[in-house]
Design an enzyme around this catalytic site. Structure first.
Site, mmCIF file in Angstrom:
data_model
loop_
_atom_site.group_PDB
_atom_site.id
_atom_site.type_symbol
_atom_site.label_atom_id
_atom_site.label_comp_id
_atom_site.label_asym_id
_atom_site.label_seq_id
_atom_site.Cartn_x
_atom_site.Cartn_y
_atom_site.Cartn_z
ATOM 1 N N ASN A 173 18.210 33.283 19.276
ATOM 2 C CA ASN A 173 17.995 32.372 17.904
ATOM 3 C C ASN A 173 17.832 30.901 18.485
ATOM 4 O O ASN A 173 18.557 30.003 18.779
ATOM 5 C CB ASN A 173 19.654 32.115 17.309
ATOM 6 C CG ASN A 173 19.292 31.268 16.198
ATOM 7 O OD1 ASN A 173 18.242 30.622 15.696
ATOM 8 N ND2 ASN A 173 20.618 31.347 15.023
ATOM 9 N N ARG A 181 15.380 35.573 15.735
ATOM 10 C CA ARG A 181 15.868 35.354 14.464
ATOM 11 C C ARG A 181 14.432 34.448 14.071
ATOM 12 O O ARG A 181 14.037 33.425 14.735
ATOM 13 C CB ARG A 181 16.755 34.485 14.347
ATOM 14 C CG ARG A 181 16.992 33.849 12.878
ATOM 15 C CD ARG A 181 18.268 33.084 12.850
ATOM 16 N NE ARG A 181 18.588 32.471 11.425
ATOM 17 C CZ ARG A 181 18.761 31.311 11.190
ATOM 18 N NH1 ARG A 181 19.266 30.577 12.015
ATOM 19 N NH2 ARG A 181 18.874 30.843 9.983
ATOM 20 N N HIS A 216 19.208 33.342 4.566
ATOM 21 C CA HIS A 216 20.437 34.060 5.177
ATOM 22 C C HIS A 216 20.511 35.599 4.687
ATOM 23 O O HIS A 216 21.729 36.130 4.441
ATOM 24 C CB HIS A 216 21.850 33.630 4.411
ATOM 25 C CG HIS A 216 22.285 31.975 4.561
ATOM 26 N ND1 HIS A 216 22.530 31.275 3.438
ATOM 27 C CD2 HIS A 216 22.335 31.569 5.977
ATOM 28 C CE1 HIS A 216 23.010 30.049 4.342
ATOM 29 N NE2 HIS A 216 22.609 30.015 5.384
ATOM 30 N N ARG A 225 23.147 19.400 2.537
ATOM 31 C CA ARG A 225 22.125 19.551 1.647
ATOM 32 C C ARG A 225 22.623 19.521 0.135
ATOM 33 O O ARG A 225 23.685 20.169 0.020
ATOM 34 C CB ARG A 225 21.449 20.863 1.799
ATOM 35 C CG ARG A 225 20.964 21.065 3.139
ATOM 36 C CD ARG A 225 19.858 22.462 3.104
ATOM 37 N NE ARG A 225 19.525 22.632 4.373
ATOM 38 C CZ ARG A 225 19.834 23.929 5.073
ATOM 39 N NH1 ARG A 225 20.551 24.954 4.433
ATOM 40 N NH2 ARG A 225 19.568 24.105 6.371
ATOM 41 N N GLU A 258 34.979 33.009 5.015
ATOM 42 C CA GLU A 258 35.847 33.905 5.978
ATOM 43 C C GLU A 258 37.205 33.091 6.234
ATOM 44 O O GLU A 258 38.133 33.967 6.686
ATOM 45 C CB GLU A 258 35.325 33.983 7.168
ATOM 46 C CG GLU A 258 33.872 35.137 7.427
ATOM 47 C CD GLU A 258 33.316 35.377 8.730
ATOM 48 O OE1 GLU A 258 33.842 35.058 9.573
ATOM 49 O OE2 GLU A 258 31.952 35.430 8.419
ATOM 50 N N GLU A 271 25.439 38.196 12.420
ATOM 51 C CA GLU A 271 23.712 38.019 11.888
ATOM 52 C C GLU A 271 23.296 38.568 13.372
ATOM 53 O O GLU A 271 22.377 39.301 13.107
ATOM 54 C CB GLU A 271 23.492 36.561 11.602
ATOM 55 C CG GLU A 271 23.743 36.179 10.502
ATOM 56 C CD GLU A 271 23.625 34.742 9.859
ATOM 57 O OE1 GLU A 271 24.662 34.017 10.207
ATOM 58 O OE2 GLU A 271 22.716 34.622 9.288
#
Ligand code: ADP
Length: 404
Positions: free
Chosen positions: A7, A92, A181, A242, A334, A390
């Protein structure tokens, strides 16, 4: 065979190495190279032995560029005896545009097509491409696969992905909703179906990925049919920094009345808004502590955050026509029992009833297999907390692409 997942960010490379084992993918190493291009670098690797014991290595030598970072990773994996059977690298890639809806083996033509998507994701795709180029140059013997954050949302119907703007803006500028996502939404939707013991094809789920970036998805029969992020990751839920949804006229107002440049408005909405803009902090733990101590700005930030998610939950229940489960994932989803409780409070109208005792203190990473149910026995809708992964999903997708 081993699969390396990369990533690549503008000044960092996060990585994981998986071994393709008869029992499934085994995580054998994870690490991070950061402060690339700065006077002091930082790199760390944790190796996980077959018996589960770990050993860690940290290095603070400068890392001049991504190529040096990649070399550090491969040499440390070699030292650990983990690169002998390296077969593929999964990368990714944030934005695949309308071009890519599946994991794709990378060649020159694919690189050119990913480059074509850069105007849609100027903040993300260039760094992902750097990682791809470095890996191909330094290890031309390996198969490189691109796994796109947008791909899972390739099934959005036009009614969901079109903005109500002239056709030419879609045809000429690619102006539509793409969603992000996707790797995480796909993974947790599949895990949720397995935990419920029902085929994914017959389930209607809302998945809530609540991390620093945050998005919701409506998943119908294993396919994404609606999601909260749009052309870019700016749309939708309130995030760490954001804004999420706002009236587009806010942008013109700021340009016209405050004399801001488009680039300044972009920075404010991406980096200085969200929870940070509302209360000065973007880490949810800090905000929860402040709110618990009576801090009004922190409480307002939480209220706006929760209100937005509840609005989307109601909307997605309508889009799906029925709701079987709500799935919480990523850092906030989570770990924060209080946020989950606030989001699910008084949601009987949707058939959602949380069980306080099951929810209190529950963290996905501590649950068996990283998954737990927190709804009441008489709740019509299941509420699940699932640890996302991921990188594992990218490794699985990479293997699929290599084998097909
Ligand atoms: P990223 O999008 O950077 O991958 P993460 O999924 O790691 O983000 O989520 C980061 C967010 O999760 C932060 O706002 C952090 O405060 C929050 N978080 C992590 N642990 C907890 C916790 N125990 N309680 C509440 N929030 C938490």
């Amino acid at each position: 065979m081993q699969v390396l997942v990369l990533n690549s960010g503008s000044s960092s490379i996060k990585y994981r190495l998986f071994e393709d084992h008869v029992d499934g993918l085994l995580l054998r190493a994870r690490g991070l190279v950061e402060r690339i291009g700065e006077s002091t670098g930082r790199a760390e690797q944790v190796v996980i032995a077959h018996d589960g014991t770990t050993s860690e290595e940290v290095d603070d030598a400068p890392i001049p560029d991504h190529a040096a970072g990649f070399r550090w990773i491969v040499s440390r994996l070699e030292d650990a005896g983990l690169a002998d059977d390296l077969g593929a690298i999964g990368h990714r890639v944030v934005h695949g545009g309308s071009e890519f809806t599946a994991p794709t083996v990378i060649d020159e033509a694919v690189i050119a097509r990913i480059e074509d998507q850069v105007p849609l994701a100027p903040l993300h795709n260039p760094a992902n491409l750097t990682g791809i180029e470095v890996a191909r140059e330094l290890r031309p013997d390996l198969t490189n696969v691109a796994v796109f954050d947008t791909a899972f949302h390739g099934t959005l119907p036009p009614a969901a992905y079109r903005y109500a703007v002239p056709d030419r803006l879609l045809a000429e500028q690619g102006v539509r909703r793409y969603g992000f996502h996707g790797t995480s939404h796909a993974y947790v939707a599949r895990r949720a179906a397995a935990a419920l013991g029902r085929p994914e094809e017959e389930l209607k789920l809302v998945t809530l990925h609540l991390g620093n970036g945050a998005s919701a998805a409506a998943v119908d029969g294993g396919r994404s049919v609606e999601t909260s992020m749009g052309l870019s990751p700016l749309e939708g839920l309130v995030m760490g920094t954001r804004s999420g949804d706002l009236d587009p006229a806010v942008i013109f107002h700021l340009i016209r009345e405050a004399g801001m440049s488009p680039a300044e408005v972009e920075r404010v909405l991406n980096r200085e808004s969200g929870l940070l803009g509302l209360c000065g902090d973007n880490d949810l733990r800090t905000i929860e502590e402040r709110a618990a101590g009576g801090d009004e700005a922190a409480q307002l930030a939480l209220d706006v955050y929760v209100h937005r998610i509840r609005k989307y939950l109601g909307a997605y229940a309508a889009v799906l026509g029925r709701l079987d489960a709500v799935v919480f994932t990523a850092g906030v989803g989570e770990n924060s029992d209080t946020l989950r409780a606030a989001i699910c409070a008084d949601l009987e109208v949707l058939g959602v009833r949380l069980d306080a005792a099951r929810n209190d203190g529950l963290r996905a990473s501590k649950a068996p297999d990283g998954i737990a149910a927190v709804h009441a026995d008489d709740s019509e809708v299941a509420v699940l907390v699932v640890a996302t992964d991921e990188e594992r999903e990218i490794a699985e997708q990479t293997l699929l692409a290599v084998r097909s």
